[in-house]
Design an enzyme around this catalytic site. Sequence first.
Site, PDB file in Angstrom:
ATOM      1  N   GLY A   7       0.832  -1.193   0.000  1.00  0.00           N
ATOM      2  CA  GLY A   7       0.000   0.000   0.000  1.00  0.00           C
ATOM      3  C   GLY A   7       0.863   1.237   0.000  1.00  0.00           C
ATOM      4  O   GLY A   7       1.447   1.595   1.031  1.00  0.00           O
ATOM      5  N   LEU A   8       0.970   1.875  -1.165  1.00  0.00           N
ATOM      6  CA  LEU A   8       1.852   3.031  -1.313  1.00  0.00           C
ATOM      7  C   LEU A   8       1.065   4.304  -1.573  1.00  0.00           C
ATOM      8  O   LEU A   8       1.457   5.156  -2.360  1.00  0.00           O
ATOM      9  CB  LEU A   8       2.859   2.780  -2.437  1.00  0.00           C
ATOM     10  CG  LEU A   8       3.748   1.544  -2.259  1.00  0.00           C
ATOM     11  CD1 LEU A   8       4.637   1.345  -3.460  1.00  0.00           C
ATOM     12  CD2 LEU A   8       4.579   1.659  -0.982  1.00  0.00           C
ATOM     13  N   ARG A  10      -0.494   7.863   0.136  1.00  0.00           N
ATOM     14  CA  ARG A  10       0.321   8.939   0.718  1.00  0.00           C
ATOM     15  C   ARG A  10       0.953   8.531   2.042  1.00  0.00           C
ATOM     16  O   ARG A  10       2.144   8.736   2.269  1.00  0.00           O
ATOM     17  CB  ARG A  10      -0.526  10.190   0.891  1.00  0.00           C
ATOM     18  CG  ARG A  10       0.294  11.407   1.286  1.00  0.00           C
ATOM     19  CD  ARG A  10      -0.510  12.676   1.173  1.00  0.00           C
ATOM     20  NE  ARG A  10       0.329  13.848   1.375  1.00  0.00           N
ATOM     21  CZ  ARG A  10      -0.115  15.099   1.321  1.00  0.00           C
ATOM     22  NH1 ARG A  10      -1.396  15.327   1.059  1.00  0.00           N
ATOM     23  NH2 ARG A  10       0.690  16.127   1.527  1.00  0.00           N
ATOM     24  N   MET A  11       0.162   7.920   2.927  1.00  0.00           N
ATOM     25  CA  MET A  11       0.694   7.533   4.235  1.00  0.00           C
ATOM     26  C   MET A  11       1.737   6.436   4.096  1.00  0.00           C
ATOM     27  O   MET A  11       2.834   6.512   4.670  1.00  0.00           O
ATOM     28  CB  MET A  11      -0.435   7.075   5.150  1.00  0.00           C
ATOM     29  CG  MET A  11       0.030   6.664   6.533  1.00  0.00           C
ATOM     30  SD  MET A  11       0.272   8.041   7.667  1.00  0.00           S
ATOM     31  CE  MET A  11      -1.340   8.093   8.425  1.00  0.00           C
ATOM     32  N   GLY A  12       1.417   5.387   3.336  1.00  0.00           N
ATOM     33  CA  GLY A  12       2.360   4.290   3.172  1.00  0.00           C
ATOM     34  C   GLY A  12       3.656   4.734   2.520  1.00  0.00           C
ATOM     35  O   GLY A  12       4.752   4.339   2.938  1.00  0.00           O
ATOM     36  N   ASN A  95      -6.236   1.820   9.859  1.00  0.00           N
ATOM     37  CA  ASN A  95      -7.232   2.081  10.908  1.00  0.00           C
ATOM     38  C   ASN A  95      -8.277   0.978  10.966  1.00  0.00           C
ATOM     39  O   ASN A  95      -9.477   1.227  10.852  1.00  0.00           O
ATOM     40  CB  ASN A  95      -7.912   3.432  10.664  1.00  0.00           C
ATOM     41  CG  ASN A  95      -7.052   4.597  11.098  1.00  0.00           C
ATOM     42  OD1 ASN A  95      -6.328   4.507  12.075  1.00  0.00           O
ATOM     43  ND2 ASN A  95      -7.125   5.691  10.363  1.00  0.00           N
ATOM     44  N   SER A 121      -0.768   7.519  13.989  1.00  0.00           N
ATOM     45  CA  SER A 121      -1.247   8.896  13.923  1.00  0.00           C
ATOM     46  C   SER A 121      -0.104   9.803  13.478  1.00  0.00           C
ATOM     47  O   SER A 121       1.045   9.587  13.839  1.00  0.00           O
ATOM     48  CB  SER A 121      -1.779   9.355  15.283  1.00  0.00           C
ATOM     49  OG  SER A 121      -2.256  10.683  15.229  1.00  0.00           O
ATOM     50  N   GLY A 123      -0.648  11.668  10.164  1.00  0.00           N
ATOM     51  CA  GLY A 123      -1.145  12.229   8.919  1.00  0.00           C
ATOM     52  C   GLY A 123      -0.037  12.596   7.950  1.00  0.00           C
ATOM     53  O   GLY A 123       1.026  11.975   7.908  1.00  0.00           O
ATOM     54  N   LYS A 173      -6.012   3.376  19.106  1.00  0.00           N
ATOM     55  CA  LYS A 173      -6.118   4.369  18.026  1.00  0.00           C
ATOM     56  C   LYS A 173      -7.562   4.775  17.790  1.00  0.00           C
ATOM     57  O   LYS A 173      -7.854   5.934  17.474  1.00  0.00           O
ATOM     58  CB  LYS A 173      -5.504   3.793  16.739  1.00  0.00           C
ATOM     59  CG  LYS A 173      -5.580   4.728  15.514  1.00  0.00           C
ATOM     60  CD  LYS A 173      -4.941   6.087  15.785  1.00  0.00           C
ATOM     61  CE  LYS A 173      -4.594   6.836  14.506  1.00  0.00           C
ATOM     62  NZ  LYS A 173      -5.681   6.983  13.538  1.00  0.00           N
ATOM     63  N   HIS A 176      -8.331   7.230  20.435  1.00  0.00           N
ATOM     64  CA  HIS A 176      -7.575   8.435  20.066  1.00  0.00           C
ATOM     65  C   HIS A 176      -8.362   9.259  19.060  1.00  0.00           C
ATOM     66  O   HIS A 176      -8.492  10.487  19.190  1.00  0.00           O
ATOM     67  CB  HIS A 176      -6.225   7.996  19.487  1.00  0.00           C
ATOM     68  CG  HIS A 176      -5.473   9.044  18.723  1.00  0.00           C
ATOM     69  ND1 HIS A 176      -5.815   9.418  17.431  1.00  0.00           N
ATOM     70  CD2 HIS A 176      -4.382   9.793  19.033  1.00  0.00           C
ATOM     71  CE1 HIS A 176      -4.986  10.344  17.003  1.00  0.00           C
ATOM     72  NE2 HIS A 176      -4.106  10.589  17.953  1.00  0.00           N
ATOM     73  N   ASN A 177      -8.904   8.610  18.038  1.00  0.00           N
ATOM     74  CA  ASN A 177      -9.635   9.339  17.007  1.00  0.00           C
ATOM     75  C   ASN A 177     -10.973   9.857  17.525  1.00  0.00           C
ATOM     76  O   ASN A 177     -11.439  10.912  17.088  1.00  0.00           O
ATOM     77  CB  ASN A 177      -9.841   8.453  15.783  1.00  0.00           C
ATOM     78  CG  ASN A 177      -8.591   8.350  14.935  1.00  0.00           C
ATOM     79  OD1 ASN A 177      -7.487   8.506  15.436  1.00  0.00           O
ATOM     80  ND2 ASN A 177      -8.755   8.091  13.654  1.00  0.00           N
ATOM     81  N   GLU A 180     -10.131  12.948  19.191  1.00  0.00           N
ATOM     82  CA  GLU A 180      -9.845  13.927  18.132  1.00  0.00           C
ATOM     83  C   GLU A 180     -11.131  14.562  17.611  1.00  0.00           C
ATOM     84  O   GLU A 180     -11.188  15.777  17.387  1.00  0.00           O
ATOM     85  CB  GLU A 180      -9.106  13.215  17.007  1.00  0.00           C
ATOM     86  CG  GLU A 180      -8.742  14.065  15.812  1.00  0.00           C
ATOM     87  CD  GLU A 180      -8.095  13.209  14.739  1.00  0.00           C
ATOM     88  OE1 GLU A 180      -8.731  13.009  13.677  1.00  0.00           O
ATOM     89  OE2 GLU A 180      -6.973  12.722  14.956  1.00  0.00           O
TER      90      GLU A 180
END
Length: 301
Positions: A7-8, A10-12, A95, A121, A123, A173, A176-177, A180
């Site tokens: 999984g590439l 943005r985050m990966g 997530n 977490s 972003g 998590k 946590h969200n 948020e």
Amino acid sequence: MKLGMIGLGRMGANMAQRLLRDGHEVVGFDPQAAARQALEKHGATSADSLEALVAALPAPRVLWLMVPAGEVTDQSLDALLPLLAPGDIVVDGGNSNYKDTLRRAKQFDAHGIAYVDCGTSGGVWGLDEGYSLMIGGDEAAVERLRPVFESLAPARDSGWGRVGPVGSGHFTKMVHNGIEYGMMQAYAEGFSILKHKTAFGLDLHGIAEIWRHGSVVRSWLLDLTADALQKNPDMAGIAPYVADSGEGRWTVDEAIELNVPAPVITQSLIERLRSRDDDSFTDKLLSAMRNEFGGHPIKKE
């Protein structure tokens, strides 16, 4: 350490880059050729299939998934499992719902494969600032992955940790969200009150900057709010529609199941749902009720 990143997006891709910067070797897989090519420009190698990815890694292997929660994660894991061997480790950094994580961990454990869940977490800022990592799983597996976590976290000795057994990382998590959601709602409502006090002509960005230093409500989220207000003080061009990716709903469900009152988180979720109703039957009916019992005027469309 050499590991595979599945999984590439943005985050990966950002996490892979951070690992590369710290001397790790990364082999990336994504169905999109453009995503694989983009990662190669940062010094990684890529594979055009899961089979090729697994073959490129030394045993025992480490595979890190950064794919959307739900069906896509299940599909990826179902395809990956037959390719792995006892002693390998799979990390789900997305997530996922912790209940899904518990189910998947049992499946992999039956094959002698460690399953680690990592609530992540940070972003889009994680590439430069580091990621907060809430990790669940077997202690030995987590310890084996220590060099990876130390590279991804803001510092080697802070911002990450094993919070408990498998499932606990994604559970943490999730909460946590949920927190948020409540913080974001409070900031948004407070600044809306300030904006509507037109008699004072308040500078919302200026106030945010004041609060960022020394105030008890200062936070990284406030830093981002100040940045947003500087770029677009009136939020021009932004539709009043707020999406949610599931974690807030799961947090509210869990609070109800555990008999824990969580009114702020719950109401912040309700407000997000409310933002999507362009033609609110609820509000129309409320107006009609006021007209029926009190003769109050109805505003026509």
